[in-house]
Design a protein around this motif. Structure first.
Motif, PDB file in Angstrom:
ATOM      1  N   LEU A  74     162.410  -6.507 -43.436  1.00 31.50           N
ATOM      2  CA  LEU A  74     162.563  -5.226 -42.738  1.00 31.50           C
ATOM      3  C   LEU A  74     161.201  -4.599 -42.461  1.00 31.50           C
ATOM      4  N   TYR A  75     160.258  -4.758 -43.399  1.00 29.67           N
ATOM      5  CA  TYR A  75     158.914  -4.243 -43.131  1.00 29.67           C
ATOM      6  C   TYR A  75     158.304  -4.956 -41.919  1.00 29.67           C
ATOM      7  N   LEU A  76     158.436  -6.284 -41.859  1.00 27.85           N
ATOM      8  CA  LEU A  76     157.861  -7.020 -40.732  1.00 27.85           C
ATOM      9  C   LEU A  76     158.505  -6.597 -39.416  1.00 27.85           C
ATOM     10  N   ALA A  77     159.817  -6.388 -39.428  1.00 28.21           N
ATOM     11  CA  ALA A  77     160.481  -5.912 -38.202  1.00 28.21           C
ATOM     12  C   ALA A  77     159.975  -4.525 -37.838  1.00 28.21           C
ATOM     13  N   ASP A  78     159.901  -3.634 -38.806  1.00 26.64           N
ATOM     14  CA  ASP A  78     159.479  -2.254 -38.572  1.00 26.64           C
ATOM     15  C   ASP A  78     158.040  -2.194 -38.060  1.00 26.64           C
ATOM     16  N   SER A  79     157.140  -2.902 -38.728  1.00 31.70           N
ATOM     17  CA  SER A  79     155.731  -2.856 -38.340  1.00 31.70           C
ATOM     18  C   SER A  79     155.480  -3.617 -37.039  1.00 31.70           C
ATOM     19  N   GLY A  80     156.233  -4.685 -36.798  1.00 26.78           N
ATOM     20  CA  GLY A  80     156.107  -5.415 -35.539  1.00 26.78           C
ATOM     21  C   GLY A  80     156.576  -4.568 -34.362  1.00 26.78           C
ATOM     22  N   LEU A  81     157.669  -3.826 -34.559  1.00 27.99           N
ATOM     23  CA  LEU A  81     158.147  -2.915 -33.522  1.00 27.99           C
ATOM     24  C   LEU A  81     157.134  -1.788 -33.296  1.00 27.99           C
TER      25      LEU A  81
END
Length: 327
Positions: A270-277
């Motif tokens: 979820l962090y990778l999705a959040d920071s990638g977005l």
């Protein structure tokens, strides 16, 4: 009176793989907090870093097609966040197999939206990944700004840019390493996976002088593969997690890893999705203006409001941080 001690069941190969990936994801998330610095929220630090690289050229338009891709990204992220929103270990465990797919496609859709706004549309995985390595990684923040070159089986040849740590070999089942080492481990792991995939293709296309096929990849074959391979980024890591889940194995996702490992896996992705977005949304705002991004967020948020305030919370949190810096 005798005391009996239960012997823990030995780890299966699938469970060990899952725990290793969960630990790497947890380390990446920890690295983001370290990179942000004490007393600074990770999202604010990342926006400030990204915004320090303003795009060149005139203001661009957030077109209907680009806005549609952003909505797809946000809806995909929303689906990924259900288990965390309700803080349910069973939901997190059930979602483990599809979470890499959701996290990757959320970021992939946002990357496509940015490419449309920036005037250089990318519509395939390969083009998005190549564009990220050549254009986006240098503007990225936290773990997204790190890239790896070299032979992953030869630590002495590996080069991290920036050099966030000294490259070392270690068992990712460990939880005690420095956060940056898990970032390096993720990229090295990804590079090995990419070589494995390229190996099959090389063996199919190349023959011995006598016309017979190769059963083992020769040294020259590995050198050719490495010679063609660009630097590996966090986008590649996220993609490889998705690809392996879709096409290679799901054994580890049905494993008996404990709830803590499942939570590390879930929150790391979820962090990778959040920071990638966040990376792509910030650049969209730089190109098209915060107002255009805010209008798109408002329209999408209205469509999910019946699910409750949590549904748009992540998107709105990123927008707030972007508005404070870019707006």
């Amino acid at each position: 009176m005798s005391i009996s001690f239960e012997t823990p069941a030995p780890l299966t190969a699938g469970t060990a793989k899952f725990i290793a990936i969960a630990n790497v994801l947890n380390g990446i998330r920890r690295y983001a907090r370290v990179a942000a610095g004490p007393g600074t929220a990770t999202v604010n630090a990342e926006v400030a870093h990204i915004a320090g690289f303003p795009p060149r050229g005139p203001r661009r338009e957030l077109t209907r097609d680009a806005a549609s891709l952003l909505r797809i990204a946000w809806q995909t992220e929303l689906t990924a966040r259900v288990g965390d929103a309700f803080d349910d270990p069973t939901l997190r465990r059930a979602a483990a197999q599809v979470l890499p797919v959701q996290a990757y496609y959320a970021v992939f859709s946002a990357a496509r939206a940015l490419s449309l706004v920036g005037g250089s549309p990318t519509d395939t995985h390969r083009k998005v990944h190549d564009d990220f390595e050549s254009q986006r990684v240098r503007r990225a923040a936290g773990p997204w700004r790190v890239a790896l070159a070299g032979d992953p089986d030869d630590i002495s040849s590996c080069r991290l840019t920036p050099a966030v740590c000294t490259m070392t070999k270690f068992n990712p089942m460990e939880l005690s390493r420095e956060p940056a080492e898990y970032v390096a481990a993720a990229l090295r792991m990804t590079r090995r996976w990419k070589i494995e995939a390229a190996r099959e293709d090389w063996l199919k296309k190349n023959k011995r002088p006598n016309g017979a096929g190769y059963k083992v990849l020769p040294t020259r074959g590995r050198e050719e593969i490495l010679g063609r391979m660009r630097r590996t980024t966090m986008m590649d890591f996220l993609y490889e997690l998705r690809r392996r889940t879709n096409y290679e194995t799901v054994d580890e996702y049905g494993s008996d890893a404990d709830d803590d490992a499942v939570q590390r896996f879930h929150r790391g992705l979820l962090y990778l999705a959040d920071s990638g977005l966040l990376l792509h949304e910030t650049q969209v705002a730089q190109y098209a203006g915060v107002r255009a991004l805010s209008d798109a967020v408002t329209e999408w948020s209205a469509s999910v409001q019946r699910m409750g305030p949590w549904a748009a919370e992540a998107v709105r949190g990123r927008l707030t941080a972007i508005t404070q810096v870019v707006g």
